[in-house]
Design a protein around this motif. Structure first.
Motif, PDB file in Angstrom:
ATOM      1  N   GLY A  97      -4.730 -11.188   2.490  1.00 38.75           N
ATOM      2  CA  GLY A  97      -3.816 -10.399   1.661  1.00 38.75           C
ATOM      3  C   GLY A  97      -2.723 -11.281   1.085  1.00 38.75           C
ATOM      4  N   ASN A 132       0.816  -1.227   0.000  1.00 41.97           N
ATOM      5  CA  ASN A 132       0.000   0.000   0.000  1.00 41.97           C
ATOM      6  C   ASN A 132       0.841   1.264   0.000  1.00 41.97           C
ATOM      7  N   THR A 153       2.445  -0.764   5.792  1.00 40.69           N
ATOM      8  CA  THR A 153       1.441   0.291   5.988  1.00 40.69           C
ATOM      9  C   THR A 153       0.521  -0.102   7.142  1.00 40.69           C
ATOM     10  N   ALA A 154       0.128  -1.380   7.135  1.00 43.52           N
ATOM     11  CA  ALA A 154      -0.554  -1.958   8.297  1.00 43.52           C
ATOM     12  C   ALA A 154       0.427  -2.922   8.948  1.00 43.52           C
ATOM     13  N   THR A 193       0.652  -6.603  10.379  1.00 45.74           N
ATOM     14  CA  THR A 193      -0.113  -7.863  10.377  1.00 45.74           C
ATOM     15  C   THR A 193       0.634  -8.872  11.245  1.00 45.74           C
ATOM     16  N   TYR A 253      -7.926 -19.238   7.177  1.00 48.07           N
ATOM     17  CA  TYR A 253      -8.390 -17.887   6.832  1.00 48.07           C
ATOM     18  C   TYR A 253      -9.198 -17.944   5.530  1.00 48.07           C
ATOM     19  N   ASP A 298       0.227 -10.557   0.283  1.00 43.73           N
ATOM     20  CA  ASP A 298       1.541 -10.338   0.916  1.00 43.73           C
ATOM     21  C   ASP A 298       1.634 -11.111   2.218  1.00 43.73           C
ATOM     22  N   ARG A 299       0.533 -11.119   2.996  1.00 41.36           N
ATOM     23  CA  ARG A 299       0.555 -11.882   4.263  1.00 41.36           C
ATOM     24  C   ARG A 299       0.778 -13.359   3.954  1.00 41.36           C
ATOM     25  N   ILE A 302      -4.784  -7.537  12.082  1.00 39.67           N
ATOM     26  CA  ILE A 302      -4.375  -6.407  11.238  1.00 39.67           C
ATOM     27  C   ILE A 302      -4.610  -5.128  12.040  1.00 39.67           C
ATOM     28  N   GLN A 339     -10.123 -13.315   1.004  1.00 38.78           N
ATOM     29  CA  GLN A 339      -9.838 -12.045   1.686  1.00 38.78           C
ATOM     30  C   GLN A 339      -8.381 -11.905   2.127  1.00 38.78           C
TER      31      GLN A 339
HETATM   32  C1  LIG Z   1      -3.426  -6.069   5.627  1.00 34.18           C
HETATM   33  C2  LIG Z   1      -2.809  -5.461   4.390  1.00 34.18           C
HETATM   34  C3  LIG Z   1      -3.431  -4.119   4.057  1.00 34.18           C
HETATM   35  C4  LIG Z   1      -1.311  -5.260   4.627  1.00 34.18           C
HETATM   36  O1  LIG Z   1      -0.789  -4.666   3.465  1.00 34.18           O
HETATM   37  P1  LIG Z   1       0.550  -3.754   3.501  1.00 34.18           P
HETATM   38  O2  LIG Z   1       0.617  -3.129   4.860  1.00 34.18           O
HETATM   39  O3  LIG Z   1       1.684  -4.717   3.271  1.00 34.18           O
HETATM   40  O4  LIG Z   1       0.402  -2.776   2.395  1.00 34.18           O
HETATM   41  C5  LIG Z   1      -2.958  -6.434   3.188  1.00 34.18           C
HETATM   42  O5  LIG Z   1      -2.471  -7.699   3.553  1.00 34.18           O
HETATM   43  C6  LIG Z   1      -4.395  -6.563   2.735  1.00 34.18           C
HETATM   44  O6  LIG Z   1      -4.880  -5.760   1.973  1.00 34.18           O
HETATM   45  N1  LIG Z   1      -5.093  -7.646   3.233  1.00 34.18           N
HETATM   46  C7  LIG Z   1      -6.451  -7.908   2.837  1.00 34.18           C
HETATM   47  C8  LIG Z   1      -7.316  -8.093   4.055  1.00 34.18           C
HETATM   48  C9  LIG Z   1      -6.926  -9.309   4.908  1.00 34.18           C
HETATM   49  O7  LIG Z   1      -5.748  -9.742   4.856  1.00 34.18           O
HETATM   50  O8  LIG Z   1      -7.804  -9.844   5.632  1.00 34.18           O
END
Ligand SMILES: CC(C)(COP(=O)(O)O)[C@@H](O)C(=O)NCCC(=O)O
Ligand SMILES: Nc1ncnc2c1ncn2[C@@H]1O[C@H](COP(=O)(O)OP(=O)(O)O)[C@@H](O)[C@H]1O
Ligand SMILES: [K+]
Length: 242
Positions: free
Chosen positions: A100, A8, A124-125, A127, A94, A102-103, A141, A98
């Protein structure tokens, strides 16, 4: 191979050679215009001449379409990763529509059947994800340091700070210190709490703010800035084998 991590805040890329060694890598704030930022990198990518581009993106379909259009100009095959909750390397409880990307890839980069692991992304967040012997139990998150500071700034009349460093969790005696230490404490406190509740989980941290946050966590922490890269490599290596 060229690996892209569209977060993000920042676009990260790694270029690896045919034995997986990192040849080049960078991280740049994309200012919500990742396709335009990529446009400026295409000649560099063409010079590297990778045979494949693997992509992790949490930016949503609209931006991903623009990124695809930019990458198509390179005539190099590319693929966006999609989360698979039933993946052979790690099962996940999970919701895989939904979770992410990256997670998921950060976990894939760390997962080890013999271990209990707590994987923390500091982007940005923040996790936090818990993995018990290669089974993803779920996670948390919450906003990281800049988002928290912005919310205080916009949500209050008298907090008007805009800069300052997140370098201590001791009590502040000015607004600026109280805000920066409070924010850092909220993140460090959450991590300490989760690792206290799961004492036999190894704690692994990654992401732009991992180094800042890890030094205040009161448990041993493994810093790995290559976690998502490793997840991408495992993901595409695995899909080739099957
Ligand atoms: C939680 C996040 C915003 C973290 O993204 P980042 O901080 O790496 O940009 C991303 O993993 C995301 O958009 N997740 C979708 C919602 C979820 O994981 O439940
Ligand atoms: N408003 C901001 N000003 C300066 N740096 C920022 C700001 N927001 C985020 N950053 C920095 O950008 C990086 C974001 O980490 P990163 O893991 O790349 O996040 P993401 O994957 O969410 O894009 C961090 O190092 C953080 O300090
Ligand atoms: K990230």
């Amino acid at each position: 191979m060229l690996w892209l991590d569209l977060g993000n805040t920042r676009l990260k890329y790694w270029l690896t050679d045919d034995i997986g060694q990192i040849v080049a890598h960078d991280a740049k704030q994309h200012l919500q215009a990742p396709a335009e930022l990529l446009m400026g990198l295409t000649d560099r990518f063409e010079r590297y001449a990778p045979d494949f581009i693997g992509i992790s993106s949490v930016l949503g379909d609209d931006l991903n379409v623009k990124v695809s259009e930019t990458l198509s100009r390179l005539n190099i095959p590319f693929e966006f990763v999609h989360v698979d909750a039933a993946h052979p390397l790690m099962k996940s409880a999970y919701n895989d529509d939904q979770l992410g990307c990256d997670r998921w890839l950060q976990m894939l980069g760390a997962v080890d059947k013999k271990k209990r692991q707590c994987v923390i992304g500091c982007g940005t967040a923040v996790t936090i994800d818990l993995i018990n012997h290669a089974e993803h139990l779920g996670g948390y998150i919450f906003p990281s340091i800049y988002l928290q500071r912005e919310s205080l700034f916009s949500g209050t009349k008298q907090i008007t700070i805009s800069n300052g460093t997140f370098d201590s969790v001791s009590q502040g005696t000015t607004t600026q210190d109280a805000v920066h230490r409070g924010i850092l404490l909220s993140i460090v406190g959450a991590i300490n709490e989760i690792s206290h509740r799961h004492p036999n989980f190894e704690v692994i941290m990654t992401g732009g703010d991992a180094a800042i946050i890890a030094q205040h966590v009161n448990r041993p922490v493994r810093l790995r800035d290559d976690l998502l890269l490793n997840g991408l490599a495992r993901y595409f290596d695995h899909s080739k084998q099957t």
